[in-house]
Scaffold this active site. Sequence first.
Site, PDB file in Angstrom:
ATOM      1  N   ASP A  60      45.109  15.254  30.175  1.00  0.00           N
ATOM      2  CA  ASP A  60      44.347  15.087  31.410  1.00  0.00           C
ATOM      3  C   ASP A  60      43.290  16.186  31.469  1.00  0.00           C
ATOM      4  O   ASP A  60      43.239  17.061  30.601  1.00  0.00           O
ATOM      5  CB  ASP A  60      45.270  15.096  32.636  1.00  0.00           C
ATOM      6  CG  ASP A  60      46.025  16.408  32.780  1.00  0.00           C
ATOM      7  OD1 ASP A  60      45.773  17.356  32.004  1.00  0.00           O
ATOM      8  OD2 ASP A  60      46.885  16.490  33.677  1.00  0.00           O
ATOM      9  N   SER A  61      42.446  16.163  32.480  1.00  0.00           N
ATOM     10  CA  SER A  61      41.307  17.089  32.513  1.00  0.00           C
ATOM     11  C   SER A  61      41.675  18.455  33.064  1.00  0.00           C
ATOM     12  O   SER A  61      40.887  19.392  32.997  1.00  0.00           O
ATOM     13  CB  SER A  61      40.204  16.497  33.381  1.00  0.00           C
ATOM     14  OG  SER A  61      40.592  16.534  34.749  1.00  0.00           O
ATOM     15  N   GLY A  62      42.866  18.567  33.635  1.00  0.00           N
ATOM     16  CA  GLY A  62      43.250  19.811  34.294  1.00  0.00           C
ATOM     17  C   GLY A  62      42.943  19.775  35.778  1.00  0.00           C
ATOM     18  O   GLY A  62      43.505  20.544  36.559  1.00  0.00           O
ATOM     19  N   GLY A  63      42.064  18.869  36.169  1.00  0.00           N
ATOM     20  CA  GLY A  63      41.627  18.816  37.562  1.00  0.00           C
ATOM     21  C   GLY A  63      42.770  18.573  38.537  1.00  0.00           C
ATOM     22  O   GLY A  63      42.902  19.278  39.538  1.00  0.00           O
ATOM     23  N   PHE A  64      43.611  17.603  38.220  1.00  0.00           N
ATOM     24  CA  PHE A  64      44.658  17.227  39.169  1.00  0.00           C
ATOM     25  C   PHE A  64      45.590  18.405  39.464  1.00  0.00           C
ATOM     26  O   PHE A  64      45.921  18.681  40.611  1.00  0.00           O
ATOM     27  CB  PHE A  64      45.467  16.039  38.628  1.00  0.00           C
ATOM     28  CG  PHE A  64      46.478  15.524  39.608  1.00  0.00           C
ATOM     29  CD1 PHE A  64      46.087  14.760  40.692  1.00  0.00           C
ATOM     30  CD2 PHE A  64      47.829  15.832  39.459  1.00  0.00           C
ATOM     31  CE1 PHE A  64      47.019  14.291  41.614  1.00  0.00           C
ATOM     32  CE2 PHE A  64      48.761  15.372  40.375  1.00  0.00           C
ATOM     33  CZ  PHE A  64      48.358  14.604  41.449  1.00  0.00           C
ATOM     34  N   ASP A 114      37.395  15.552  36.871  1.00  0.00           N
ATOM     35  CA  ASP A 114      37.124  14.845  38.131  1.00  0.00           C
ATOM     36  C   ASP A 114      37.795  15.558  39.290  1.00  0.00           C
ATOM     37  O   ASP A 114      38.610  16.464  39.095  1.00  0.00           O
ATOM     38  CB  ASP A 114      37.639  13.399  38.069  1.00  0.00           C
ATOM     39  CG  ASP A 114      39.166  13.339  38.033  1.00  0.00           C
ATOM     40  OD1 ASP A 114      39.790  14.243  37.440  1.00  0.00           O
ATOM     41  OD2 ASP A 114      39.739  12.402  38.609  1.00  0.00           O
ATOM     42  N   GLN A 189      36.842   7.097  40.879  1.00  0.00           N
ATOM     43  CA  GLN A 189      37.400   7.593  42.139  1.00  0.00           C
ATOM     44  C   GLN A 189      36.790   6.762  43.275  1.00  0.00           C
ATOM     45  O   GLN A 189      36.374   5.644  43.055  1.00  0.00           O
ATOM     46  CB  GLN A 189      37.106   9.096  42.306  1.00  0.00           C
ATOM     47  CG  GLN A 189      37.883   9.987  41.328  1.00  0.00           C
ATOM     48  CD  GLN A 189      39.370  10.141  41.680  1.00  0.00           C
ATOM     49  OE1 GLN A 189      39.829   9.737  42.741  1.00  0.00           O
ATOM     50  NE2 GLN A 189      40.141  10.727  40.761  1.00  0.00           N
ATOM     51  N   GLY A 216      43.102   8.789  41.546  1.00  0.00           N
ATOM     52  CA  GLY A 216      43.142   8.926  43.002  1.00  0.00           C
ATOM     53  C   GLY A 216      43.941   7.856  43.709  1.00  0.00           C
ATOM     54  O   GLY A 216      43.772   7.647  44.908  1.00  0.00           O
ATOM     55  N   ASP A 266      50.748   6.397  33.274  1.00  0.00           N
ATOM     56  CA  ASP A 266      51.597   7.562  33.036  1.00  0.00           C
ATOM     57  C   ASP A 266      52.257   7.900  34.352  1.00  0.00           C
ATOM     58  O   ASP A 266      51.713   7.622  35.421  1.00  0.00           O
ATOM     59  CB  ASP A 266      50.760   8.777  32.606  1.00  0.00           C
ATOM     60  CG  ASP A 266      50.002   9.382  33.767  1.00  0.00           C
ATOM     61  OD1 ASP A 266      49.001   8.788  34.188  1.00  0.00           O
ATOM     62  OD2 ASP A 266      50.426  10.434  34.292  1.00  0.00           O
ATOM     63  N   CYS A 304      71.566  -2.131  29.193  1.00  0.00           N
ATOM     64  CA  CYS A 304      70.667  -1.301  28.381  1.00  0.00           C
ATOM     65  C   CYS A 304      71.348  -0.975  27.059  1.00  0.00           C
ATOM     66  O   CYS A 304      72.547  -0.710  27.013  1.00  0.00           O
ATOM     67  CB  CYS A 304      70.338  -0.010  29.138  1.00  0.00           C
ATOM     68  SG  CYS A 304      69.302   1.154  28.226  1.00  0.00           S
ATOM     69  N   CYS A 306      70.214   1.518  25.003  1.00  0.00           N
ATOM     70  CA  CYS A 306      69.697   2.800  24.518  1.00  0.00           C
ATOM     71  C   CYS A 306      70.849   3.648  23.976  1.00  0.00           C
ATOM     72  O   CYS A 306      72.016   3.350  24.178  1.00  0.00           O
ATOM     73  CB  CYS A 306      68.934   3.539  25.616  1.00  0.00           C
ATOM     74  SG  CYS A 306      69.966   4.498  26.758  1.00  0.00           S
ATOM     75  N   CYS A 309      73.354   4.713  26.764  1.00  0.00           N
ATOM     76  CA  CYS A 309      74.209   3.655  27.320  1.00  0.00           C
ATOM     77  C   CYS A 309      75.204   3.114  26.289  1.00  0.00           C
ATOM     78  O   CYS A 309      76.262   2.622  26.652  1.00  0.00           O
ATOM     79  CB  CYS A 309      73.352   2.525  27.882  1.00  0.00           C
ATOM     80  SG  CYS A 309      72.414   3.044  29.340  1.00  0.00           S
ATOM     81  N   HIS A 335      67.715   7.896  28.860  1.00  0.00           N
ATOM     82  CA  HIS A 335      67.939   6.547  29.401  1.00  0.00           C
ATOM     83  C   HIS A 335      66.745   6.066  30.216  1.00  0.00           C
ATOM     84  O   HIS A 335      66.274   4.938  30.039  1.00  0.00           O
ATOM     85  CB  HIS A 335      69.205   6.449  30.260  1.00  0.00           C
ATOM     86  CG  HIS A 335      69.172   5.192  31.074  1.00  0.00           C
ATOM     87  ND1 HIS A 335      69.415   3.952  30.522  1.00  0.00           N
ATOM     88  CD2 HIS A 335      68.800   4.973  32.364  1.00  0.00           C
ATOM     89  CE1 HIS A 335      69.213   3.022  31.452  1.00  0.00           C
ATOM     90  NE2 HIS A 335      68.847   3.617  32.579  1.00  0.00           N
TER      91      HIS A 335
HETATM   92 ZN   LIG Z   1      70.223   3.266  28.684  1.00  0.00          ZN
END
Ligand SMILES: [Zn+2]
Length: 362
Positions: A60-64, A114, A189, A216, A266, A304, A306, A309, A335
């Site tokens: 990311d840009s660091g802005g947030f 931004d 934005q 945003g 994300d 699940c 995974c 699980c 998980h």
């Molecule tokens: Zn799982």
Amino acid sequence: MPVGTAGTVKAVPQDVLETLGAEIILGNTYHLYLRPGHELIRRMGGLHKFISWPRAMLTDSGGFQVFSLSALRKVTDEGVRFRSHLDGSSHFFTPEHSMDVQIALGADIAMAFDECTEYPADRNRAQESLRLTMAWARRSLDHFKAHREEVPWYGQPDRVPQVPILEPGNDAANFSSSGRTQSLFGIVQGGTYKDLRRESAERLVEMDFDGYAIGGLSVGEPREMTQEMIAEVLPLLPAGKPRYLMGVGYPDEIEQYARMGVDMMDCVLPTRAARHGLLFTSEGRLNIKARRYAEDETPPDPACCCMVCRRYSRAYLRHLMQCGEALSGTLNTIHNLAYYLGVMQRVRQSLHPEGDPVLANF
Ligand SMILES: [Zn+2]
């Protein structure tokens, strides 16, 4: 995209992320700039090599984080002066500096600097914020174009040559190989004002970025409003380039937005919630700390498959959490990531039953 704040998706080793099928992870510029420092990471060959991650990354840009974490911010047209949340030291971020830091980190995708407009913001405030973000987008792009060949792995055949982990035929490690540089995405934005959102999208498309993000959103506004803004902006962004919705969301949201045409998302939710004992399952959300799981021998999510699980019971996960064991965060996070990545895999499959046309190119 699992979020790897400080060069690690908290509690999960990189080889496990690969096994889970994570094709791309996020790094946070603000955190990595403060610790260990982007120049150190540049000297270590870039973020991929430093953390041993041969697949794709985005910073990311660091802005947030500057806006959400640091104290005593002062925003001018030139940039943002802020104090570190770690030691109070003073720093100045401009679009140019954000590009320099992100080029030193060397993720495959860098983001334009931004200002994430807060919610609620009145029209004047949203308009002024957008003016700043559009001017910073132009400056980010110009500086990026002039310096993109300074990325630490420029001209090298692989970003992480000594870790040939990918399956045969899956050539994602060469995504940014010889002669290629990073990609830069612009960020739409405009607060919750449709006309400002449209203006923002159109101006960014004119600037011609490698991909486009919608920023945003998911900052406290009602969900119907989030959907409205996404529906307004998506048709204006070129379908042939990645469209990235930043910072969402719950499993049903990411499914819905992917079906609307969003390509990337994300969120810290699966990893952060996991560390607090909240598991996402096919039966809904499950708070593993609850007393009723103390002797529950069933897996966290019976549907699940995974690695957690398949092996462990709810009773054991609850016990680890009760004792504050380090393994607790690891197993819970594995998980949740498996669940989120599974949601996206199902969406991709239903949109492209014959195979994902984008992944097929790798
Ligand atoms: Zn799982």
